[in-house]
Write a protein that holds these residues in place. Structure first.
Motif, PDB file in Angstrom:
ATOM      1  N   ASN A 821      11.556  11.757 -36.152  1.00 40.64           N
ATOM      2  CA  ASN A 821       9.884  11.273 -35.837  1.00 40.64           C
ATOM      3  C   ASN A 821      10.549   8.978 -35.628  1.00 40.64           C
ATOM      4  N   VAL A 822      11.244   8.851 -36.795  1.00 39.52           N
ATOM      5  CA  VAL A 822      11.823   7.518 -36.988  1.00 39.52           C
ATOM      6  C   VAL A 822      11.845   6.833 -35.984  1.00 39.52           C
ATOM      7  N   LEU A 823      14.108   7.550 -35.618  1.00 47.44           N
ATOM      8  CA  LEU A 823      14.733   6.976 -34.775  1.00 47.44           C
ATOM      9  C   LEU A 823      14.270   7.308 -33.310  1.00 47.44           C
ATOM     10  N   LYS A 824      13.040   8.735 -32.743  1.00 43.45           N
ATOM     11  CA  LYS A 824      12.479   8.662 -31.420  1.00 43.45           C
ATOM     12  C   LYS A 824      12.584   7.754 -30.495  1.00 43.45           C
ATOM     13  N   GLN A 825      13.136   7.548 -29.610  1.00 41.91           N
ATOM     14  CA  GLN A 825      12.822   6.337 -28.721  1.00 41.91           C
ATOM     15  C   GLN A 825      11.957   6.275 -27.932  1.00 41.91           C
ATOM     16  N   GLU A 826      10.641   5.085 -27.597  1.00 42.52           N
ATOM     17  CA  GLU A 826       9.866   4.482 -27.162  1.00 42.52           C
ATOM     18  C   GLU A 826      10.236   4.671 -25.533  1.00 42.52           C
ATOM     19  N   LYS A 827       8.713   6.305 -25.059  1.00 39.45           N
ATOM     20  CA  LYS A 827       8.252   6.289 -23.750  1.00 39.45           C
ATOM     21  C   LYS A 827       7.439   5.335 -23.577  1.00 39.45           C
ATOM     22  N   LEU A 828       7.078   4.521 -22.581  1.00 37.14           N
ATOM     23  CA  LEU A 828       6.559   3.569 -22.060  1.00 37.14           C
ATOM     24  C   LEU A 828       5.258   4.674 -21.174  1.00 37.14           C
ATOM     25  N   ASP A 829       4.691   4.538 -20.989  1.00 41.37           N
ATOM     26  CA  ASP A 829       3.059   5.588 -20.119  1.00 41.37           C
ATOM     27  C   ASP A 829       3.940   5.527 -18.470  1.00 41.37           C
ATOM     28  N   ASP A 830       3.759   6.417 -18.435  1.00 34.22           N
ATOM     29  CA  ASP A 830       4.284   5.569 -16.281  1.00 34.22           C
ATOM     30  C   ASP A 830       2.984   4.891 -15.607  1.00 34.22           C
ATOM     31  N   GLN A 831       2.948   4.531 -14.461  1.00 30.55           N
ATOM     32  CA  GLN A 831       1.922   3.736 -14.091  1.00 30.55           C
ATOM     33  C   GLN A 831       2.136   3.926 -12.853  1.00 30.55           C
ATOM     34  N   PHE A 832       0.930   3.627 -11.857  1.00 32.53           N
ATOM     35  CA  PHE A 832       0.754   3.381 -10.826  1.00 32.53           C
ATOM     36  C   PHE A 832       0.276   1.954 -10.277  1.00 32.53           C
ATOM     37  N   MET A 833       0.426   1.596  -9.371  1.00 34.51           N
ATOM     38  CA  MET A 833      -0.158   0.256  -8.643  1.00 34.51           C
ATOM     39  C   MET A 833       0.191   0.394  -6.837  1.00 34.51           C
ATOM     40  N   LEU A 834      -1.012  -0.327  -6.130  1.00 40.29           N
ATOM     41  CA  LEU A 834      -1.421  -0.351  -5.643  1.00 40.29           C
ATOM     42  C   LEU A 834      -1.347  -1.990  -4.677  1.00 40.29           C
ATOM     43  N   ASN A 835      -0.971  -2.338  -3.499  1.00 42.25           N
ATOM     44  CA  ASN A 835      -0.114  -3.087  -2.671  1.00 42.25           C
ATOM     45  C   ASN A 835      -1.399  -3.644  -1.587  1.00 42.25           C
ATOM     46  N   VAL A 836      -1.607  -4.919  -1.559  1.00 42.64           N
ATOM     47  CA  VAL A 836      -2.238  -4.609   0.289  1.00 42.64           C
ATOM     48  C   VAL A 836      -1.142  -6.318   0.843  1.00 42.64           C
ATOM     49  N   ASN A 837      -0.728  -5.997   1.879  1.00 46.22           N
ATOM     50  CA  ASN A 837      -0.660  -7.566   2.136  1.00 46.22           C
ATOM     51  C   ASN A 837      -1.180  -7.503   3.670  1.00 46.22           C
ATOM     52  N   LEU A 838      -1.802  -8.639   4.327  1.00 45.45           N
ATOM     53  CA  LEU A 838      -2.219  -9.381   5.478  1.00 45.45           C
ATOM     54  C   LEU A 838      -2.032 -10.785   5.632  1.00 45.45           C
ATOM     55  N   GLY A 839      -1.472 -11.025   7.375  1.00 43.33           N
ATOM     56  CA  GLY A 839      -1.908 -11.860   7.792  1.00 43.33           C
ATOM     57  C   GLY A 839      -2.043 -12.213   9.385  1.00 43.33           C
ATOM     58  N   LYS A 840      -1.793 -13.137  10.163  1.00 38.31           N
ATOM     59  CA  LYS A 840      -1.833 -12.998  11.478  1.00 38.31           C
ATOM     60  C   LYS A 840      -0.564 -14.381  11.583  1.00 38.31           C
ATOM     61  N   THR A 841      -0.193 -14.545  12.834  1.00 42.40           N
ATOM     62  CA  THR A 841       0.720 -15.982  13.084  1.00 42.40           C
ATOM     63  C   THR A 841      -0.308 -16.496  14.692  1.00 42.40           C
ATOM     64  N   PHE A 842      -0.150 -17.546  14.292  1.00 40.16           N
ATOM     65  CA  PHE A 842      -0.118 -18.318  16.228  1.00 40.16           C
ATOM     66  C   PHE A 842       0.067 -19.235  16.985  1.00 40.16           C
ATOM     67  N   ARG A 843       0.323 -19.316  18.180  1.00 41.16           N
ATOM     68  CA  ARG A 843       1.007 -19.988  18.694  1.00 41.16           C
ATOM     69  C   ARG A 843       0.053 -21.630  19.562  1.00 41.16           C
ATOM     70  N   ILE A 844       0.352 -22.388  18.644  1.00 40.57           N
ATOM     71  CA  ILE A 844      -0.616 -23.591  19.015  1.00 40.57           C
ATOM     72  C   ILE A 844      -0.154 -24.500  20.679  1.00 40.57           C
ATOM     73  N   GLY A 845       0.773 -24.439  21.591  1.00 42.55           N
ATOM     74  CA  GLY A 845       1.407 -24.388  22.345  1.00 42.55           C
ATOM     75  C   GLY A 845       2.404 -24.656  22.334  1.00 42.55           C
ATOM     76  N   LYS A 846       3.483 -25.546  21.618  1.00 45.28           N
ATOM     77  CA  LYS A 846       4.761 -25.167  21.355  1.00 45.28           C
ATOM     78  C   LYS A 846       4.629 -25.275  19.694  1.00 45.28           C
ATOM     79  N   TYR A 847       3.822 -25.041  19.302  1.00 47.98           N
ATOM     80  CA  TYR A 847       3.607 -25.161  17.888  1.00 47.98           C
ATOM     81  C   TYR A 847       2.848 -23.751  17.295  1.00 47.98           C
TER      82      TYR A 847
END
Length: 909
Positions: A821-847
């Motif tokens: 028990n003392v030498l048993k390797q500690e296992k960390l909890d499994d975890q769930f993560m949620l990510n979100v990304n969003l955006g927009k690009t624009f053309r302003i004349g030649k810019y």
């Protein structure tokens, strides 16, 4: 008559040459809308003329006077997946490529993400057995997701430490000699420069620049002509290590006079980051000057650096986290109404390079770089002489110590209340000043810094040629000489006058050659030595391309030399600390091969195999270099075998990869520092293990499907098992051994680590993502990420016989189940993560302009432990059986952050 014949001959040759020159044209279009795309960069790789073309307002581009031959057409720019196609010129007057269809990709429009994955290069129209889309597959689904999504949570592909990643600028390897890792701070903030590596290989795939290591090769080409022309301005806001970032870049592109200039700069800062008591203050600059001498020769001068100053956070035990939360940091305290952190990292190691590009002809090129890097990096901390440990998390300050010492429950609760109320949970800077004032001029406490000043000179050359239409050859060689000055420097005397140059525990002088020496602010104290390294390698690779099978074979040989040169003679190591040590030489070699079976233009089978030996780093050769030059017995080159087998699909709407991999390492070295409270010894030690072996095996699965022109779904799974093997030999260095037994280190026999998990982040990761890309250039994406099978790194001393023997070496009365028990390797909890990304690009004349944002861990999961390690302190079985003692010296853990965001806005013209 002769003159007439000569004139006619010259005329005929001129006509023939003119007839052999071809004009290449094409039009870049958005694959989803059919609209023409302008301001994209178009290059022909393999032609002696290095100028790039820029698509005009109707997406048109052209190259003129192109001789017969085979070239790679590359099209790339902001907001689109890069495109690559092999074309052949054969006596046409004009080669019209028609419409070049490009896929809108918002990730390439984001300024600010340093990706170590290529951009996707594929030819959706290809139905022939071509490998251009597989070996150059930039945005490999697995590589992209592991970098952007899983990588945000400390997931490491194939479980590999980043010392196995080779980072190159213009062919020059940037990894450090002391630990083998690249210092990314040296170019942090230069995202416009490092956005698109010239080459990025995954795993042990072949590279055109270096043999590489287990984690692949990344090479950046810093010629201004290869990067986006124009001006770019950006501002970012985040709540991570820093809060704000501004960036500006200007690039002339290749001008008519043959010159190109590029400058880039950034500033990143935060008064306080997400972790309490941390700040961030970093600048970065880049200067690129390119001169095209003629169509065959180009010179490129590069200079970049990133002066960085930042405060760090502490790893904590679960007891401390339960009292203070995941953002607690023990390294800071209040001083004159401001938070002051003792642990400050400073880095400024500028790089200067001169690179010559010689396009010998359209089949051969030679690239040569001379590089010089200098500067220093340092890390500060509190030190003391004849004083108590001032850290709030010093074990005697914790409630569990009160319990372990026999205190009552009310005493334990009272100590916990002092912690939770904040009365004793931070550094008390005032008490340190008062202690110094009480003792007069001699400092009891002071702020010191461990400094490393590296000076590295490198020469690198790379020759690439096409021996025949189906045979490519690469030969590369490099020589690198490094001198490192390492010392401890007094930064702040905290009101005192000087510091004794003596060890706090033993009282021994750090330099018996000058026992009267005292250190004042800015002086060296504690240790003062140099490490010198010479390194040279030769790399050769040949690629044979067939209709259905490509074979690549690469070989490397290298020479490494190290020696230590100490300027001081330590009082406990007078025979092994002063002057120049013996020189340690290592001759190493490696061989790798790649097989690519082209079932058709969309289905491929790929196999990679590598075997190499690798010299130890300077830290491994001299494990206790601050006090002596003694090398533990058994230091030798590591042996590494690695292989993988993949099925790859590159269809127009679906991209997928399934891979099985296996890696085995032998004779590696690992070291750690800490205090061991064992039955035989209670000492501060340097732990050194030789003969370390590890096994990495698993599978990688990835698929990306464009289910609608505007909707893409991706799924990734990595299932790994990463284990210690070979039961290494265990040694401890301690000044107490030298002081009382006359030996610098002791051999403690075998550490029984076989089949323990390697504690290096989650061993399995899963991600499912959905992304909508609107034809009007806005997008939104969401991904769910699951991290699993994460383990605490085991303390090796507990796995030696000494853990369950008494002071006489006799076995203790051990209960077998309790020991398990003392030498048993500690296992960390499994975890769930949620990510979100969003955006927009624009053309302003030649810019162009854009705005984007990413939110990681949307659900604010604060239970995720990214990793941790068992403390060395628990060094005997009897103490380990005491629950209060186990709590007191529990594993130190690194917690992930809660919800974080990164928002960016840019403007380009």
């Amino acid at each position: 008559m002769n003159k007439l014949l000569l004139s006619l001959s010259l005329f005929a040759a001129t006509v023939a040459m003119a007839q052999a020159q071809t004009k290449i044209t094409g039009v870049a279009k958005n694959a989803a809308t059919g609209e023409e795309v302008y301001n994209l960069t178009v290059r022909l790789e393999g032609v002696a003329v290095s100028d790039a073309a820029i698509t005009d307002r109707i997406g048109y581009f052209q190259f003129v006077d192109i001789p017969n031959g085979t070239y790679k057409l590359q099209v790339y720019g902001v907001g689109y997946d890069p495109y690559e196609k092999e074309i052949t010129v054969a006596d046409e007057k004009e080669l019209d490529l028609g419409d070049i269809k490009l896929t809108f990709n918002p990730n390439t429009a984001e300024v600010g993400i340093i990706t170590l994955t290529d951009d996707e290069l594929s030819d959706d129209e290809s139905t022939t057995a071509s490998n251009s889309g597989i070996l150059q597959s930039s945005r490999d689904v697995f590589a992209r997701v592991s970098a952007y999504e899983l990588g945000s949570y400390w997931f490491k592909p194939r479980g590999l430490d980043n010392k196995y990643n080779d980072i190159h600028f213009n062919g020059v390897r940037m990894n450090k000699m002391d630990n083998g890792r690249a210092t990314f701070n040296n170019w942090g903030g230069l995202n416009d420069v490092t956005r698109r590596p010239e080459e990025l290989t995954y795993g042990i795939e072949p590279s055109n620049y270096a043999f590489g290591d287990l984690g692949g090769v990344t090479n950046f080409d810093t010629r201004p002509s290869t990067m986006r022309k124009g001006t770019s301005l950006a501002y970012s806001s985040t709540n991570r290590s820093y809060r704000n970032r501004v960036m500006a870049t200007y690039n002339t592109g290749m001008m008519d006079n043959g010159w190109a200039f590029m400058v880039s700069g950034s500033r990143r800062w935060a008064d306080e980051g997400l972790i309490q008591g941390t700040f961030y203050d970093a600048y970065a600059y880049f200067v690129g000057i390119e001169k095209k001498i003629n169509n065959n020769h180009t010179l490129n001068f590069t200079s970049f650096g990133a002066p960085t100053r930042r405060a760090t956070g502490s790893p904590n035990t679960q007891e401390v986290v339960d009292m203070k939360g995941i953002y607690y940091n023990s390294f800071w305290g209040w001083q004159d109404g401001e938070k002051r952190n003792e642990r400050i990292k400073k880095t400024f190691e500028p790089v200067n390079m001169l690179t010559h590009h010689w396009a010998i002809n359209n089949k051969s090129k030679l690239t040569t770089t001379l590089s010089y890097q200098f500067g220093k990096e340092s890390g500060s901390r509190l030190d003391w002489f004849a004083g108590n440990n001032p850290s709030p998390v010093y074990y005697r300050n914790l409630p569990s110590y009160i319990a372990y010492s026999g205190g009552t429950q009310s005493q334990v609760d009272a100590q916990r209340e002092l912690w939770t109320s904040g009365q004793i949970s931070q550094l008390d800077w005032g008490s340190l000043y008062r202690a110094n004032a009480f003792h007069g001029e001699r400092a009891v406490y002071w702020l010191t810094a461990d400094v490393n000043e590296d000076r590295t000179a490198t020469a690198y050359t790379n020759f690439q040629t096409e021996l025949a239409p189906n045979i490519d050859v690469t030969i590369a060689a490099s020589y690198q000489k490094t001198n490192s000055k390492l010392y401890r420097e007094v930064q702040d005397l905290l009101g005192a006058g000087y510091v004794l140059n003596r060890d706090n525990f033993s009282g021994a002088s750090f330099n018996v050659l000058d026992t009267d020496y005292v250190a004042r602010k800015g002086d060296k104290q504690g240790y003062n030595y140099e490490i010198n390294r010479d390194y040279a390698d030769l790399y050769a690779q040949s690629k044979i391309k067939g209709k259905y099978l490509d074979v690549t074979i690469g070989m490397k040989t290298s020479m490494t030399k190290f020696y230590r040169d100490s300027k001081w003679m330590h009082g406990l190591y007078q025979d092994s600390s002063y002057g120049r040590s013996k020189t340690y030489d290592f001759i190493n070699y490696g061989v790798k091969t790649n097989f690519l079976v082209k079932l058709d233009g969309r289905n491929f089978i790929q196999a990679n195999v590598m075997y190499q030996t690798e010299a130890p780093t300077s830290d491994e050769i001299f494990p206790n270099a601050r006090v002596n030059n003694v090398t533990v017995e058994g230091v030798e080159s590591a042996k590494i075998f690695s292989s993988d087998l993949s099925y790859v699909l590159r269809a127009p709407r679906v991209k997928a990869r399934a891979t099985a991999f296996y890696t085995r390492t032998k004779d590696e070295i690992e070291k750690a520092f800490g205090y061991i409270d064992g039955a035989n010894d209670q000492v501060f030690v340097s732990e050194v293990m030789t003969g370390v072996g590890k096994e990495y095996m698993g599978t990688e699965l990835a698929i990306e499907a464009q289910i609608l022109p505007v909707l893409t779904v991706s799924a990734v799974a990595s299932i790994g098992q990463y284990l210690y093997k070979d039961n290494p030999n265990y040694n401890l260095y301690s000044d107490d051994f030298a002081r009382f037994e006359g030996v610098p280190y002791k051999d403690f026999g075998t550490a029984y680590l076989n089949n323990y998990k390697v504690g290096n982040g989650p061993q399995s990761g899963f991600s499912l993502g959905l992304e909508y890309r609107d034809p009007k250039f806005w997008w939104v994406g969401v991904s769910g990420n699951f991290l699993a099978n994460n383990y605490i790194d085991p303390a090796a001393f507990r796995r030696t016989v000494n853990f369950f023997t008494d002071a006489n070496g006799d076995l203790l009365n051990v209960n077998e189940q309790d020991l398990k028990n003392v030498l048993k390797q500690e296992k960390l909890d499994d975890q769930f993560m949620l990510n979100v990304n969003l955006g927009k690009t624009f053309r302003i004349g030649k810019y162009s302009a854009g705005i984007s944002g990413t939110v990681n861990n949307v659900l604010n999961n604060r239970n995720y432990v990214t990793g941790g390690f068992e403390q060395l302190r628990i060094g005997n079985y009897n103490n380990a059986m005491n629950s209060d003692y186990r709590t007191l010296f529990g594993s130190r853990m690194f917690y992930g952050m809660g919800t974080t965001y990164f928002a960016n806005i840019y403007f380009r013209f």
